[in-house]
Design a protein around this motif. Sequence first.
Motif, PDB file in Angstrom:
ATOM      1  N   GLN A  28       0.868  -1.286  -0.071  1.00 52.44           N
ATOM      2  CA  GLN A  28      -0.020  -0.185   0.090  1.00 52.44           C
ATOM      3  C   GLN A  28       0.796   1.234  -0.050  1.00 52.44           C
ATOM      4  OE1 GLN A  28      -2.250  -1.074   3.237  1.00 52.44           O
ATOM      5  NE2 GLN A  28      -4.135  -1.924   2.485  1.00 52.44           N
ATOM      6  N   GLY A  29       2.192   1.372   0.830  1.00 48.38           N
ATOM      7  CA  GLY A  29       3.015   2.374   0.774  1.00 48.38           C
ATOM      8  C   GLY A  29       3.353   2.465  -0.550  1.00 48.38           C
ATOM      9  N   ILE A  30       3.531   1.382  -1.349  1.00 47.90           N
ATOM     10  CA  ILE A  30       4.190   1.639  -2.792  1.00 47.90           C
ATOM     11  C   ILE A  30       3.238   2.285  -3.732  1.00 47.90           C
ATOM     12  CG2 ILE A  30       4.700   0.209  -4.751  1.00 47.90           C
ATOM     13  CD1 ILE A  30       6.094  -1.991  -2.962  1.00 47.90           C
ATOM     14  N   LEU A  31       2.128   2.140  -3.559  1.00 47.09           N
ATOM     15  CA  LEU A  31       0.878   2.536  -4.215  1.00 47.09           C
ATOM     16  C   LEU A  31       0.495   3.921  -4.030  1.00 47.09           C
ATOM     17  CD1 LEU A  31      -1.691  -0.316  -4.382  1.00 47.09           C
ATOM     18  CD2 LEU A  31      -0.340   0.460  -6.266  1.00 47.09           C
ATOM     19  N   ARG A  32       0.990   4.468  -2.544  1.00 45.24           N
ATOM     20  CA  ARG A  32       1.070   5.964  -2.202  1.00 45.24           C
ATOM     21  C   ARG A  32       2.146   6.984  -3.108  1.00 45.24           C
ATOM     22  NH1 ARG A  32      -0.416   3.511   2.768  1.00 45.24           N
ATOM     23  NH2 ARG A  32       1.503   3.836   3.539  1.00 45.24           N
ATOM     24  N   VAL A  33       3.054   6.019  -3.399  1.00 48.17           N
ATOM     25  CA  VAL A  33       4.126   6.675  -4.062  1.00 48.17           C
ATOM     26  C   VAL A  33       3.983   6.803  -5.608  1.00 48.17           C
ATOM     27  CG1 VAL A  33       6.751   6.582  -4.479  1.00 48.17           C
ATOM     28  CG2 VAL A  33       5.815   6.363  -2.171  1.00 48.17           C
ATOM     29  N   GLU A  34       3.690   5.506  -5.985  1.00 46.59           N
ATOM     30  CA  GLU A  34       3.381   5.430  -7.293  1.00 46.59           C
ATOM     31  C   GLU A  34       2.020   4.666  -7.952  1.00 46.59           C
ATOM     32  OE1 GLU A  34       5.243   2.542 -10.868  1.00 46.59           O
ATOM     33  OE2 GLU A  34       6.988   3.389  -9.429  1.00 46.59           O
ATOM     34  N   PRO A  35       0.921   5.355  -7.900  1.00 47.58           N
ATOM     35  CA  PRO A  35      -0.363   4.642  -8.006  1.00 47.58           C
ATOM     36  C   PRO A  35      -0.817   4.079  -9.498  1.00 47.58           C
ATOM     37  CG  PRO A  35      -0.677   7.111  -7.267  1.00 47.58           C
ATOM     38  CD  PRO A  35       0.932   6.735  -7.548  1.00 47.58           C
ATOM     39  N   GLY A  36      -1.183   2.876  -9.389  1.00 47.38           N
ATOM     40  CA  GLY A  36      -1.086   1.817 -10.365  1.00 47.38           C
ATOM     41  C   GLY A  36      -0.057   1.220 -10.555  1.00 47.38           C
ATOM     42  N   GLN A  37       0.788   0.837  -9.565  1.00 47.20           N
ATOM     43  CA  GLN A  37       2.090   0.221  -9.786  1.00 47.20           C
ATOM     44  C   GLN A  37       1.720  -1.190  -9.866  1.00 47.20           C
ATOM     45  OE1 GLN A  37       4.079  -2.242  -8.559  1.00 47.20           O
ATOM     46  NE2 GLN A  37       5.736  -1.455 -10.087  1.00 47.20           N
ATOM     47  N   PRO A  38       1.650  -1.924 -11.170  1.00 44.75           N
ATOM     48  CA  PRO A  38       1.091  -3.194 -11.354  1.00 44.75           C
ATOM     49  C   PRO A  38       1.501  -4.317 -10.345  1.00 44.75           C
ATOM     50  CG  PRO A  38       2.606  -2.628 -13.022  1.00 44.75           C
ATOM     51  CD  PRO A  38       2.605  -1.557 -12.135  1.00 44.75           C
ATOM     52  N   GLU A  39       2.610  -4.291 -10.124  1.00 46.83           N
ATOM     53  CA  GLU A  39       3.134  -5.614  -9.393  1.00 46.83           C
ATOM     54  C   GLU A  39       2.706  -5.573  -7.899  1.00 46.83           C
ATOM     55  OE1 GLU A  39       5.305  -4.208 -11.493  1.00 46.83           O
ATOM     56  OE2 GLU A  39       5.752  -6.105 -12.713  1.00 46.83           O
ATOM     57  N   ALA A  40       2.455  -4.131  -7.404  1.00 40.30           N
ATOM     58  CA  ALA A  40       1.869  -4.228  -6.036  1.00 40.30           C
ATOM     59  C   ALA A  40       0.384  -4.437  -6.066  1.00 40.30           C
ATOM     60  CB  ALA A  40       2.316  -2.507  -5.431  1.00 40.30           C
ATOM     61  N   LEU A  41      -0.185  -3.690  -6.949  1.00 41.87           N
ATOM     62  CA  LEU A  41      -1.825  -4.109  -7.289  1.00 41.87           C
ATOM     63  C   LEU A  41      -1.956  -5.677  -7.217  1.00 41.87           C
ATOM     64  CD1 LEU A  41      -2.568  -1.294  -9.778  1.00 41.87           C
ATOM     65  CD2 LEU A  41      -3.712  -1.453  -7.565  1.00 41.87           C
ATOM     66  N   HIS A  42      -1.266  -6.321  -8.087  1.00 40.00           N
ATOM     67  CA  HIS A  42      -1.153  -8.037  -8.144  1.00 40.00           C
ATOM     68  C   HIS A  42      -1.080  -8.436  -6.880  1.00 40.00           C
ATOM     69  CE1 HIS A  42       0.719 -11.919  -8.936  1.00 40.00           C
ATOM     70  NE2 HIS A  42      -0.506 -11.936  -9.488  1.00 40.00           N
ATOM     71  N   ALA A  43       0.074  -7.991  -6.029  1.00 32.88           N
ATOM     72  CA  ALA A  43       0.345  -8.763  -4.832  1.00 32.88           C
ATOM     73  C   ALA A  43      -0.961  -8.449  -3.793  1.00 32.88           C
ATOM     74  CB  ALA A  43       1.511  -8.171  -4.254  1.00 32.88           C
ATOM     75  N   LEU A  44      -1.553  -7.152  -3.709  1.00 37.18           N
ATOM     76  CA  LEU A  44      -2.479  -6.997  -2.857  1.00 37.18           C
ATOM     77  C   LEU A  44      -3.941  -7.800  -3.312  1.00 37.18           C
ATOM     78  CD1 LEU A  44      -2.153  -3.143  -2.464  1.00 37.18           C
ATOM     79  CD2 LEU A  44      -2.071  -4.839  -0.613  1.00 37.18           C
TER      80      LEU A  44
END
Length: 214
Positions: A28-44
């Motif tokens: 979630q912290g990664i998405l705050r820095v880079e919204p739409g980051q695909p690997e973070a979205l997938h992992a969540l």
Amino acid sequence: MPSVIEALRSADRYHSSGDIQQAQAQYQGILRVEPGQPEALHALGVIALQLKKYEKAGSLIGKAIENKPKVPQFYYNLGLVFISLKRQERAIQAFQEAIKIRPDYADAHYNLGLALKKQQQFEEAILNFKHVVKLTPDDADAYYNLGNAYEALDRYESAVENYQVAIKKNGAFAGAFNNLALVLKKMGRIDEAISCFRETLRLQPGLAEAHDPW
């Protein structure tokens, strides 16, 4: 401040170790820095799938695919979400997309085969299970499911052959012994069926079909 790649690696380590809460916080912290980051979205999305929050999982993985549409694992896990939601047709489509990108994706072929079998599309299921045993020749479950599909089509010789291979790959496979016994019974090979039922009961005493197969 760590880069996104470093943050993803750190989150993945937490995820792999079973610390879901910390992994979730880092993604979630990664998405705050880079919204739409695909690997973070997938992992969540995968975490949501693990927590049985299937609709949320599908939404997150779907967003990951929108932002990075050529990753076979994204489609594979989306397929697992649809399986959990009992949406077999959508699962079939997702697994097919994963295979289109990566034709040697054994797990996608296996789960596609299961989904097709669930839809009684046995010929198509057989083709996918054959891909699995070609890619992973020691996969007893794939041979077992090949046996199931052939049995459903009344192709008993092929069913017997595949159940026997499943047993060869896994000598403690009670389900394969039981299904082999049932097919042998249908074929009139009674002595062989009895032997297989006995082996089933030795391996899994509680299996009801083996107790009273007649």
